[in-house]
Structures are given as C-alpha cells and as structure tokens.
Design an enzyme around this catalytic site. Structure first.
Site, PDB file in Angstrom:
ATOM      1  N   SER A   1      62.699 -62.264 107.111  1.00 53.05           N
ATOM      2  CA  SER A   1      62.299 -62.901 108.375  1.00 53.05           C
ATOM      3  C   SER A   1      63.087 -62.281 109.510  1.00 53.05           C
ATOM      4  O   SER A   1      64.070 -61.557 109.278  1.00 53.05           O
ATOM      5  CB  SER A   1      62.624 -64.397 108.300  1.00 53.05           C
ATOM      6  N   ASP A   2      62.693 -62.563 110.737  1.00 54.37           N
ATOM      7  CA  ASP A   2      63.575 -62.216 111.833  1.00 54.37           C
ATOM      8  C   ASP A   2      64.610 -63.360 111.959  1.00 54.37           C
ATOM      9  O   ASP A   2      64.575 -64.340 111.222  1.00 54.37           O
ATOM     10  CB  ASP A   2      62.767 -62.002 113.135  1.00 54.37           C
ATOM     11  N   TRP A   3      65.487 -63.195 112.924  1.00 46.62           N
ATOM     12  CA  TRP A   3      66.639 -64.100 113.064  1.00 46.62           C
ATOM     13  C   TRP A   3      66.197 -65.561 113.199  1.00 46.62           C
ATOM     14  O   TRP A   3      65.569 -65.933 114.190  1.00 46.62           O
ATOM     15  CB  TRP A   3      67.437 -63.683 114.305  1.00 46.62           C
TER      16      TRP A   3
END
Ligand code: GLC
Length: 714
Positions: free
Chosen positions: A273-275
């Site tokens: 995932s992104d942050w």
C-alpha cells in the site's frame, strides 16, 4: 531479464517458500504483511514476535532538500540481527526506502531524466543508485514512479516521466532494469516498485490525493502502459495509490489489483500500500472501521500494509471470525517470502559495513551525474546568445538560485546532502574559461546596479524544491513571487539576458520567454547540476534535452497535452465556432518533444517501406546537422489513426532515437512499426487494431516534421 515467468520456474525457491509457510503461525504470516516506519525499542518486541516483514526509512529520513540522518549500515545490520536471531523463525526483514533519483549521489529529478529521452542513461542512473543504497543496507526502493501526468499544478509531476505513455513506458522499463539487474540476489541491486498504481496523476485540479475520474479507454491507453511495461520487465513490487478511481479507492480495487494485474498481466510480485492508504479506506467512506479497511485491502490484492498497522491488528481476528480465509493471507505472505528468497535475504541478510566507504559519491558516479544533468536541460530559446564566448567579458549571475546547493537536489531527495553539492556560483567560476569577469549577486538592487556595467546577465530563477513533489500542488504556474519583476527589471536595462529556470514542473513563463534572449530549463538537476549548467552555458557540452511534458502559456490552459482528441470543431477549422480560448492562443508555450541545441537539424527524404502494411513497415528519414557545431538530435516518430471506431489522438509518439551528428553529417533514422504498435482500446473497452489510414511524422518534436501515410490492411 527477470520476467514474471521467472518467479514460477525457480522451483527450489518455491519449495523453500512452501516449507517455511508450513511452519508459520497465522500471526507470523500476518507479520510478513506488516511494514513499519523507522525503528525504536517498541519495534524490537514486534520483531521478536515475528510481527514485522519490512521496515522503511530506517533512521527515519524525510524527503526534501534538508533530509534527516541517512541510513547507517551498522544500524541496518543490527536490526536485521534482531529479526534473524531473536524471532522464532528468523525471517529476515526487507528494508525499503525512497531511492527516487539517486541515493547519496543525486541525479536530476525523474521529470528531468525523461527530458534526456535516453532510457539507457536512466538505467545506468538506477544501477548507480542501487549500488549506493544497497551499500547502506537498503534492498527495496519505492521507485520508479511511473504516473503519467498532464497537470503541472500537481506537485508529483516532478517524480514521473511526463505526459506520454510511450516515453513513460520506455523509462519505466529502463529504471526497473537498472534497479533490479538480472538477479535480485545481487547484493548491489534493489527490488523496484512501480508506483502509484494507477491513475494518480489524474487528480482533479492537480490536487494531490483528490479523486480521479477517467474512462477505461484513457486508463488503458494512457495511464496503465508504463505499469505494464514495468511488469513485463519483471518489476518486483507495485504500490497501490492513495486516491479513488471513479469512486473506488485503489487500495480496495480488486478489479485492477487482482483481475488486471495478476490474472491479465501475470504479475507475480507483491503489492504494497502507500503510506497508511489501507486505513484511509475509512476516510474514503468504503470501510466503517480499521478492521473493514484491513479486510477490503487484503481481499482487493494489497499484500503489504505500509505503516497503518491494520493488517497486524485485525487480520487474525477476521480469520478467527470467519470473515477471511487464512488462504488469502497465506498467498500474500507467499508473494512476499518468494521475493525475500529471490533477493537472497535468507542466504545473505547483512551488508558488508565497509562497502559504502568505497561506494558513496564515487568520482565516476559524480561524473555520470554531471553528464546526466547536462542531457536533461532543455534549451527553449536562443537568439544567438549561447554558448557564452568572448563577446561577453563581464557577466553578472543573479537571481534566487545564484548560490544554490541543496535546492539543486529537488524533491524526494532522501539521502543526498547539500554539503555534497558545489554551489552553483562556485561551479560556474571553476568552469568558466579565463578572460571573463564574473559577478554573482543575489541582492536585486545590487544586481540591477551591476547589470548596467556588464556585457551579459544570467538570471537564475525558478521554484524551490519545497514547492515541488508530494503534497506540493500550486494553483498558479507563474514563477514564484517577485521573480517575474526581477526578469522584467533586468530586461529593461537592455543588456543581453539569459534566463535559467530551475523547477520541478513546467511553469507558465510567457512573459519571461519574450524578455529573454536565451531560455534554458534546468529542472532540479541534482548533485552536479551547477557544473552541468556551466558546461552548457560556456559550450563545453551541447544542450540536447527535449520536453517530456507540454509547457502551458497560462495556468488556465491546463490540462494541455499534445496527444489530445481532434474535437468536432478542431482548431484550424474554417468555422468561427471552434475549440479555443478567446483570450489565449490554443497552442502551448512550448510543445511536447521540443528543445533546441547549439546547432540545427533538417529532416528530409521520408520513406515508408510498406505503404500498404499487413505485418510491419519501416518508416525512415534522413537527418542532417546543418550547423557548424556537433549536436544531439532526438528524432521522434508520431502516428495518427485517422479513422477508427472511437476518436483517436491527433498524434501519438511511437518511437524516438538520439543521434549524435557532426557538422554537415547526415544519417538515416529508421523506425519499425508493426500492427501491435497500433493497438488501442475501442468502443467496447477491449483492445483492437483496425485497418485503415494512418498518418506518420518523423521530426524534432510533436508539432513539426516530415509527414507521410500508410494503410493497414488486415
Ligand atoms: C509517500 C508516497 C510514496 C512513498 C511512500 C513512502 O506518501 O506517496 O510515493 O514511496 O509514502 O515514503
């Protein structure tokens, strides 16, 4: 080349993965899906319990011109020993980091790299970055960022390869090759991560993280191709983007993360995932709570949760409650473990602590950075002013970038250091041939006073990296406050004026363009940017950059890009009712593919080998350097599908070749076009090739060149 198939055929690794999985508890499998940020004592307990699979930002570096402490290889080894020696199964950690455009040796920002139109050089830069980063214990980079961007208001336009899927795909594949090499277990190579899957650059209003609305056709023909190129190149991982696409957040988008990425493309790596983008599914309003967010992310195909901790906290209970099968977690863990085995982490989890001393900032790496930066700068105007020669004895350099150091490093610089950068003024002093009297003045008043007593003024203007990159969107593409006035005041003095623009995006600078006698777009050129600029200004090298993104006349023109649809009332129509503004010309300030050199080139003798093509055809033309200096020309091939089942772009880039030509030299450049190059997404959202007429151009940019045509007969 490591292709997706390679993940399957290495049976010994699959046996090892299966054998390890068979020993793992559910919390340990979930642990592999969990990535934490940095490291502190509380994290040690998690490592010991096997609850962490990856750490990013060891030593917690922050992006920007003044990064926090860099990675220390001893720390990486120490933390790795905890994971290997203090947990039940001793599964090594995967250390990730944003190595976006260099590590300690910082290269031009990716958008600038695209302006070189030179995938081989991009590949070489990525390999150098991998060598430096792995010497500090990093094994995974969150790069290349391959988001197509056609709205320069978006700060992250700096991180990608611009507006075009063909150029973007070539650069995406080159970056993956450079980072990963042929064998992920090579201690000098990194796992790459194509991001941000997908369509992130279409954020409404150019506002980061905003919704994206686009058709399947635009998604498949414009935004997906660079990701597909990365997957075909064997990219190890992808990153799921923050935004929602047509109402479905990417972190919950099973159709794209699983059906397309895995079933259609055969991707065998893993998706991170992104942050915190998994828990942000709650903010998107498609998950009622973090547990639902964890469920939605895993089921969609997000294998690893970047720092939101919802997988670790909620996946075991979702299995216990029967909402999730352990098989789904098992499969996600398999993908991550497979890559850890492929990366050689089990055999070799540690880094030689002495390696970085002979690796970081190697002279040959700095020399490469300088050559790369030279290739990226784009000469946009030159009224016989550049290169600077004996005509100009006294030269004033002024503007906010006159003493630039860290500012040259650009956005998403995590490990480069300002103190490694020779200040621009010092670099110019070192490079300038003798006989010039040079002045470097930042104070505007003093500069205007001096400008009346010199033969040439070089104004060094542009945007600071703090205005570029993630969450750095602008509503106005003008130069930052005060700079247009400075250029105007200098121009009013009537002294020959060269303007150099440092930026992470195209800026709308029509006024400055008119006022300048020469205009050079330097982007944010990296560690050696001062030397590279001086090399070009004094003619020690030839400018050869070409725009990878359109430069608008005004913010209000955005989005503006060359591969637009024709419209039923195209510009140039005879009717008075046509697509245009009443207060601005239709054309951009500078078009995609544009750039000048210190010499000039002509194109002639276009040839098409198969005017009635069934399989493939060769399209070629002669290019001549008609000037008195050697030069580098990037010949570009564009096609247009004149009639089709849907409206097709007025032009699409389908090839480019860099030619180094001596004065008077002529060379024939040849492109091969096959039916597969003509595939597009048709009315039923399926790929098609359709027979009919195609126009072709070979030329210096997207608005010029020799025109011909052929017919595809199938
Ligand atoms: C950031 C960015 C992403 C980056 C990640 C880790 O928010 O969106 O590109 O790789 O977090 O730093």
């Amino acid at each position: 080349m490591l292709t997706s198939a390679a993940f399957l055929i290495r049976q010994p690794i699959e046996d090892k993965v299966n054998q390890l999985l068979s020993q793992m508890t559910l919390p340990e499998k979930v642990g592999q899906l969990n990535q934490i940020n940095g490291f502190d004592d509380s994290a040690r307990l998690r490592l010991q319990q096997g609850e962490v699979g990856s750490i990013l930002n060891l030593n917690a570096a922050l992006p920007g011109p003044n990064p926090s402490p860099a990675v220390i290889v001893e720390a990486a080894n120490a933390v790795q020993r905890m994971a290997v020696n203090e947990s039940r199964l001793g599964i090594p950690l995967l250390f990730g980091r944003d190595v976006i455009h260099g590590f300690r040796t910082v290269f031009p920002i990716p958008l600038a790299q695209a302006a070189a139109w030179d995938p081989a050089t991009v590949e070489q830069g990525a390999a150098i970055a991998a060598d430096e980063a792995t010497s500090q214990g990093v094994k995974w980079t969150f790069a290349p960022m391959v988001d197509i961007a056609r709205d320069p208001r978006w700060g992250r336009v700096a991180e990608g390869a611009g507006e075009d899927p063909f150029l973007g795909s070539a650069i995406a594949a080159a970056a993956v090759r450079g980072f990963q090499g042929e064998d992920l277990s090579d201690p000098r190579r990194l796992l790459a991560c194509a991001k941000h899957f997908v369509g992130y650059g279409g954020a409404q209003g150019g506002r980061d993280y905003e919704s994206v609305e686009m058709s399947v056709r635009t998604l498949r023909d414009v935004y997906l191709p660079p990701f597909h190129a990365a997957v075909r190149q064997g990219v190890a991982t992808l990153m799921a983007a923050f935004h929602d696409l047509n109402g479905i957040p990417l972190n919950a988008h099973r159709e794209l993360l699983t059906d397309l990425l895995r079933a259609e493309w055969g991707f065998k790596g893993f998706v991170v995932s992104d942050w915190r983008s998994v828990i942000e599914l709650v903010n998107h309003g498609i998950a009622a709570d973090p547990a639902e967010a964890a469920y939605a992310g895993l089921v969609a195909g997000v294998d690893m949760d970047m720092v939101s901790d919802v997988y670790r906290q909620h996946l075991p209970e979702l299995v216990a409650d029967g909402h999730l099968s352990e098989a789904q977690i098992h499969e996600a863990a398999r993908r991550i473990l497979r890559l850890k085995f492929l990366a050689g982490l089990f055999e070799n989890p540690y880094t030689d602590p002495a390696r970085h001393r002979s690796t970081l900032l190697k002279p040959e790496y700095l020399q490469f950075a300088r050559q790369f930066a030279r290739q990226t700068m784009v000469l946009l105007k030159n009224e016989q002013l550049l290169p600077i020669d004996g005509r100009f004895k006294r030269i004033l350099f002024t503007g906010p970038f006159v003493h630039a150091r860290g500012e040259l490093l650009g956005t998403w610089n995590v490990d480069g250091r300002a103190e490694d950068v020779t200040p621009l003024s010092q670099a110019v002093r070192e490079i300038a041939p003798t006989g010039h009297e040079l002045f470097f003045v930042e104070n505007t008043d003093e500069a205007l006073h001096l400008a009346q007593h010199v033969d040439l003024v070089v104004a060094l203007v542009g945007e600071h990296p703090s205005r570029s990159g993630e969450n750095r969107n602008v509503s106005d593409l003008s130069l930052p406050p005060g700079q247009t006035q400075l250029v105007q005041a200098l121009a009013d003095l009537g002294v020959p004026l060269a303007v150099v623009v440092f930026a992470g995006r195209p800026l709308a600078i029509p006024h400055e363009t008119r006022l300048a006698d020469a205009l050079l777009y330097a982007w944010h050129p990296g560690s050696e940017g001062g030397f590279a600029l001086a090399d070009l200004l004094f003619g020690l090298a030839q400018p050869s950059g070409r725009l990878p993104i359109t430069i608008p006349r005004r913010t209000g023109q955005v989005p503006i890009y060359y591969a637009h649809k024709p419209s039923g009332r195209p510009v140039g129509s005879t009717t008075e009712f046509l697509t245009r503004y009443v207060d601005l010309p239709y054309s951009p300030l500078f078009p995609f593919g544009f750039g000048l050199g210190y010499t000039s080139f002509t194109y002639h003798n276009l040839e098409i080998s198969e005017p009635h093509m069934t399989g493939e055809t060769q399209i070629s033309a002669e290019v001549t350097n008609q000037g008195s200096l050697p030069g580098i020309e990037t010949a570009q091939l564009y096609l247009r599908d004149v009639h089709a089942s849907v409206a097709r772009p007025v032009k699409e880039l389908k090839g480019f070749q860099r030619l180094e030509l001596q004065p008077g030299e002529t060379r024939r450049v040849t492109f091969t076009v096959s039916a597969t190059d003509l595939v597009f997404t048709s009315y039923n959202d399926l790929p098609r090739v359709e027979p009919g007429d195609y126009q072709v151009w070979i030329g210096p940019n997207s608005t010029a060149g020799l025109q011909g045509s052929f017919t595809l007969d199938i």
